[in-house]
Design an enzyme around this catalytic site. Sequence first.
Site, PDB file in Angstrom:
ATOM      1  CG  ASP A   1     -50.504 -31.654  17.371  1.00 16.30           C
ATOM      2  OD1 ASP A   1     -49.286 -31.623  17.161  1.00 16.30           O
ATOM      3  OD2 ASP A   1     -50.999 -32.081  18.433  1.00 16.30           O
TER       4      ASP A   1
ATOM      5  CG  ASP B   1     -44.919 -29.220  11.394  1.00 17.06           C
ATOM      6  OD1 ASP B   1     -44.020 -29.326  12.248  1.00 17.06           O
ATOM      7  OD2 ASP B   1     -46.018 -29.787  11.493  1.00 17.06           O
TER       8      ASP B   1
ATOM      9  CG  HIS C   1     -46.749 -28.373  14.747  1.00 14.91           C
ATOM     10  ND1 HIS C   1     -46.981 -29.458  13.920  1.00 14.91           N
ATOM     11  CD2 HIS C   1     -47.425 -28.635  15.902  1.00 14.91           C
ATOM     12  CE1 HIS C   1     -47.745 -30.344  14.547  1.00 14.91           C
ATOM     13  NE2 HIS C   1     -48.033 -29.862  15.742  1.00 14.91           N
TER      14      HIS C   1
END
Length: 298
Positions: A124, A249, A278
Amino acid sequence: MRILRTPETAFEQLEGFDYIPRFLTISDEATGAPLRIHYVDEGPREAQPVLMLHGEPTWCYLYRHMIPGIVANGLRAVAPDLVGFGRSDKPAARQDYSYARQVAWMRAWLERLDLTNIVLVCQDWGSLIGLRLLAEMPDRFASVVLSNGGLPAGQTGPRAFRIWRAFSRFSPFFPIGKIVQAGTRRRLSAAEIAAYDAPFPSSAHKAAARVFPSLVPLGDNEAVPDQLKAWAVLDRWEKPFLCCFSHADPVTRGGERLFIARVPGTRDQPHSTLRGGHFIQEDDPDGFVAAIMKVTQQ
């Protein structure tokens, strides 16, 4: 710059997270304001450091299931909280945050800690910041393990991300723990959801969490030139670069193809697909640790 600090009482008795809190204070280049950054640092100080960078809207608690495995393999596990998250200081205004500022803050922290021979583990926003750090000081890094992240440079984001960005800007409610649960296939316990909520006792503490989705450099964005400079470094990166994205994801699925096609260090690496959503650190921490071990053994 008005800076908030979450009271330490908010972090008492966190489930499965009894690591010693460590702090290092840096200065914001523009204002000179001191910013205290929290990090976990476990394992032998002389061992190779594994730098684990979290993303939005989590904090280093995200890596709690991976830290023991890293240390058990004789490595040093280092997991900071980005400014605005976790136990780190939180500038109160959204305009206090920019992509460049976040990179500068974490670079100052990393230089003060003076880590070298680093295994970069990122997901991320941890990848947006971590890969920029690598590009700015490549000699400090030995290898990369990337999951569910990237280094966007003006592309059009997927529909799922556009929905997330709109939610972060306009929703009157922003329940951090439930947001993390939405990105996780495994059902989190009430205590785990509370731990993700803990750093944010008020809406004022959520400025970074609210603004981060809008800082991702998609389309015509001020950060694109810096992204392209970072990609120029990655285009020449020969050290190990391993991808282990997850299968479920909706935002980053398939994102490893861009890196495997471009980054020389991805050649002949045992890339893998992890099972989860995710926040793969919650869904498949053992698989993530196993991927890290593959690059440290090269």
